[in-house]
Design a protein around this motif. Structure first.
Motif: not given
Length: 61
Positions: A43-49, A7-12
């Motif tokens: 724990n979590y990570v934020v991804v684009k989509g 995936f990509e983060t919101p920052e790319g």
């Protein structure tokens, strides 16, 4: 990468998520353009989509 989804983060920035360790996915508070992927220990990570895109990508892993 067996079991991993890129995936990509919101920052790319690129990020790989192990689909086997995901507990749930929820909409991130920034709107419908980002999702938070939660793991076993909170724990979590934020991804684009949006939710549908992220869930489909994880289901195909």
């Amino acid at each position: 990468m067996n079991g991993y989804v890129e995936f990509e983060t919101p920052e790319g920035d690129p990020i790989a998520v192990n689909a086997d360790r995901v507990n749930f996915v929820r909409r991130y508070r920034g709107g419908n353009d980002a999702s938070a992927v939660n793991f076993e220990k909170g724990n979590y990570v934020v991804v684009k989509g949006n939710l549908i895109e992220v869930m489909q990508a994880l289901a195909q892993a």
